[in-house]
Structure formats: structure tokens, C-alpha cells
Design a protein around this motif. Structure first.
Motif, PDB file in Angstrom:
ATOM      1  N   GLU A   1      43.326  36.457  29.610  1.00  6.56           N
ATOM      2  CA  GLU A   1      42.834  37.430  30.582  1.00  6.56           C
ATOM      3  C   GLU A   1      42.074  38.591  29.936  1.00  6.56           C
ATOM      4  OE1 GLU A   1      42.658  37.253  33.992  1.00  6.56           O
ATOM      5  OE2 GLU A   1      43.173  35.228  33.377  1.00  6.56           O
TER       6      GLU A   1
ATOM      7  N   ALA B   1      38.578  37.267  29.421  1.00 12.27           N
ATOM      8  CA  ALA B   1      37.936  37.060  30.723  1.00 12.27           C
ATOM      9  C   ALA B   1      37.539  38.383  31.361  1.00 12.27           C
ATOM     10  CB  ALA B   1      38.866  36.275  31.642  1.00 12.27           C
ATOM     11  N   GLU B   2      38.450  39.339  31.301  1.00 15.78           N
ATOM     12  CA  GLU B   2      38.179  40.653  31.887  1.00 15.78           C
ATOM     13  C   GLU B   2      37.039  41.347  31.154  1.00 15.78           C
ATOM     14  OE1 GLU B   2      38.672  43.483  34.714  1.00 15.78           O
ATOM     15  OE2 GLU B   2      40.106  41.835  34.553  1.00 15.78           O
TER      16      GLU B   2
ATOM     17  N   PHE C   1      38.379  34.662  39.432  1.00 20.49           N
ATOM     18  CA  PHE C   1      37.583  35.885  39.328  1.00 20.49           C
ATOM     19  C   PHE C   1      37.550  36.704  40.613  1.00 20.49           C
ATOM     20  CE2 PHE C   1      34.236  32.678  40.310  1.00 20.49           C
ATOM     21  CZ  PHE C   1      33.597  33.271  41.389  1.00 20.49           C
TER      22      PHE C   1
ATOM     23  N   TYR D   1      34.685  37.704  33.707  1.00 17.74           N
ATOM     24  CA  TYR D   1      34.944  36.334  34.124  1.00 17.74           C
ATOM     25  C   TYR D   1      33.658  35.489  34.164  1.00 17.74           C
ATOM     26  CZ  TYR D   1      39.542  38.131  35.283  1.00 17.74           C
ATOM     27  OH  TYR D   1      40.785  38.722  35.202  1.00 17.74           O
TER      28      TYR D   1
ATOM     29  N   GLU E   1      34.292  31.612  34.109  1.00 14.99           N
ATOM     30  CA  GLU E   1      34.875  31.159  35.376  1.00 14.99           C
ATOM     31  C   GLU E   1      33.812  31.095  36.477  1.00 14.99           C
ATOM     32  OE1 GLU E   1      38.078  32.751  32.826  1.00 14.99           O
ATOM     33  OE2 GLU E   1      36.061  33.408  33.349  1.00 14.99           O
TER      34      GLU E   1
END
Length: 310
Positions: free
Chosen positions: A267, A270-271, A194, A275, A278
Motif C-alpha cells: 500500500e 501504491a499510495e 484505488f 495507484y 491498479e
């Protein structure tokens, strides 16, 4: 209040700046794990000698931090999270940081040798050398395995604490080392996931930069799986017991679950949530290590009362 400035107009270094060179957050981990290593050892140590030894181990850890900041000043100036450190901010010159670190290194090693024993002093000297030369000067800028191999430097303190009490090494101190050593990669890789472009901007070959985030996610899961048997296995040594076993089983199950959640992510997801997972796993990893070593401490504290150990 305006900054105090020197005659040439640059901000003048204060006590806080030199303290910041010691990397106090990292030092807290060094102090705690060394303290646990000292207290769980089979031989008792005079309290004054013990406290003095922990202070000198902390000083050696701080010296390593100062020398690391001196060497990495160019990287720190580029990375967002390190730009405010004393050297890139211009409050301490690289030369001042270097001599500060070298002076503390010699002082800490000599005083630990005199206070405790020379094996512990030599072990501290090797740890400083490993962190500054092997990790900072060589591995960090040359290989994506920098965190894996370089993590040994942060894993030595419990062995040094044990050496203060015993003058040597044992399977118990090696296992404490192994727990910190195997914990370090998933801990830092969760952070790297991150931190986005910081490492690529600084041209540091972190795994996220050289092999991509998908590979890094897989490595986080693999290392949590490799860590678990070492952490749980320590329960069946002289420093373990039912309290530690319970803590280790629960924490390692949660860490593996966190690694699994990170591995499953792509991703885009996560984006989209900045994140979040994470960051949670990174935060948990800090608690993970302190609770493991806290459980070692609890076992040692309860043994005189007939409760700790097997």
C-alpha cells in the motif's frame, strides 16, 4: 443555463436523467457481448429479428440498471463516484425509477419472447431477476463474494444472444459466459483497490473492506490465472480459431502479468504513485473483454471466406 425545476423547486428530470438510469456504459457491454453471441451462433437470424432482439436485450439490461439504482439509492448518495446519479441528486424519485425499471423489464422480456423465442425471453427475465434480487438486494450488502457470484448477471448476455439464434444453450455459449464471469472479479477488484474509502463509507462488504487490500491483491492474481485456461480453451471450439487463439494468448499473458504486478505491490508504493498500476490494470481489463469478443466476431466473419476457424 439554469436547471428546469418543478413547482416545489426540485430539479425536474429530463431525458438524460432517465437514460442515465439505464447505466449506458454497462449497457454497451451487454449489447456487444449479446450481439457477438447472436452472430457467432451456428444458426443465422433474420437481420430485422436480430436487431430487434439486441434492442430488447439492451432494454432489459437498462431496466436492471434502473432497478439497481432504485434499490441502491442510499449507497449511491454516500459514494463519491455515484453521488451525481439521478436519484441521489434529486432529479428522479426512487418511485419513478422503480416503475420505470419494472415497466422496461416486462416490455423487454415479452417483446424478446415474441420477436425471437420464449426461451430467450425467459433467459432475459432470469437475468434481470438475478441482477436485481440475487445481486443487488441480497449479495451486494451481505458478502464479500458479491462480485464473484453477482457477476453471473453480467455474463448471461452472450448466452441470451446465442439463445435468440438457436433457442438453447451449448458449450460455446457456456464458455462465453465463463469468460465474462471469471473476468468480472479481477476487473472490479482492481477498481476497488484505488477507490479507497468509497465502499467502506457506504458499508458495502467489498473484499477490500472485509479482508483488506493484501488479500484483494492476491485474489486479483488468482482469478487472472483461473480465467486464462477458459479464455484460451474457447479457441478450440466452433467459435474459435487461430485469430482468436493469438488474441487470447497475448491478452491473458498480459492480464496475468498485470495481476502479478498488483500482487507484488504494497500500500505504501501504491499510495505513493496514486495507484497507477491498479488503474492501468483496470483500464486494460475493459479492453481485454472487448478484444476477446471482437476476436470471436472476426472468426465468424472470416469463416465464409475460408479463413476463420480451424
Amino acid at each position: 443555463m439554469s436547471d428546469i425545476r418543478s413547482f416545489d423547486g426540485a430539479p425536474e428530470a429530463g431525458i438524460r436523467d432517465y437514460f442515465a438510469l439505464l447505466k449506458p456504459r454497462v449497457m454497451s457491454l451487454v449489447v456487444f457481448t449479446a450481439f457477438v453471441g447472436l452472430l457467432v451462433a451456428p444458426q443465422s437470424v433474420n437481420p430485422v429479428v436480430g436487431l430487434a432482439s439486441i434492442f430488447f436485450i439492451a432494454l432489459g439490461g437498462g431496466a436492471s440498471g434502473a432497478l439497481n439504482m432504485w434499490w441502491d439509492a442510499d449507497i449511491d448518495a454516500v459514494m463519491t463516484r455515484t453521488q451525481s446519479r439521478p436519484i441521489p441528486a434529486g432529479r428522479v424519485t426512487p418511485g419513478e425509477a422503480m416503475w420505470f425499471g419494472l415497466t422496461l423489464s416486462v416490455l423487454s422480456v415479452v417483446m424478446l419472447g415474441v420477436t425471437a423465442n420464449w426461451f430467450a425471453g425467459a433467459f432475459l427475465a432470469f437475468t434481470i431477476f438475478f441482477y436485481v434480487v440475487i445481486y443487488s438486494m441480497w449479495l451486494k450488502r451481505s458478502t464479500p463474494q458479491n462480485i464473484v457470484i453477482g457477476g453471473a448477471a453480467g455474463a448471461f448476455p452472450p448466452m441470451i444472444g446465442w439463445a435468440v439464434a438457436t433457442g438453447g444453450v451449448s458449450i460455446e455459449s457456456i464458455l462465453m459466459f465463463a469468460i465474462v464471469f471469471m473476468w468480472t472479479p479481477p476487473h472490479f477488484w482492481a477498481l476497488a483497490l484505488f477507490m479507497k474509502s468509497d465502499y467502506s463509507k457506504a458499508k458495502v462488504p467489498m473484499l477490500t473492506v472485509t479482508h483488506g487490500r493484501r488479500v484483494t491483491r492476491a485474489h486479483v492474481l488468482v482469478y487472472t490465472l483461473l480465467l486464462a485456461p477458459l479464455a484460451v480453451g474457447a479457441a478450440f471450439t466452433s467459435i474459435g480459431g487461430p485469430i482468436y487463439l493469438t488474441v487470447a494468448v497475448v491478452l491473458n499473458a498480459l492480464f496475468i502479468w498485470g495481476g502479478w504486478c498488483i500482487w507484488r505491490r504494497d500500500e505504501t508504493a501504491a499510495e505513493a504513485d496514486s495507484y497507477k498500476i491498479e488503474k492501468k490494470v483496470f483500464g486494460f481489463s475493459l479492453m481485454y473483454l472487448f478484444l476477446h469478443f471482437g476476436a470471436f466476431l472476426a472468426e465468424a466473419a472470416l469463416k465464409p471466406w475460408g479463413f476463420g476457424g480451424w
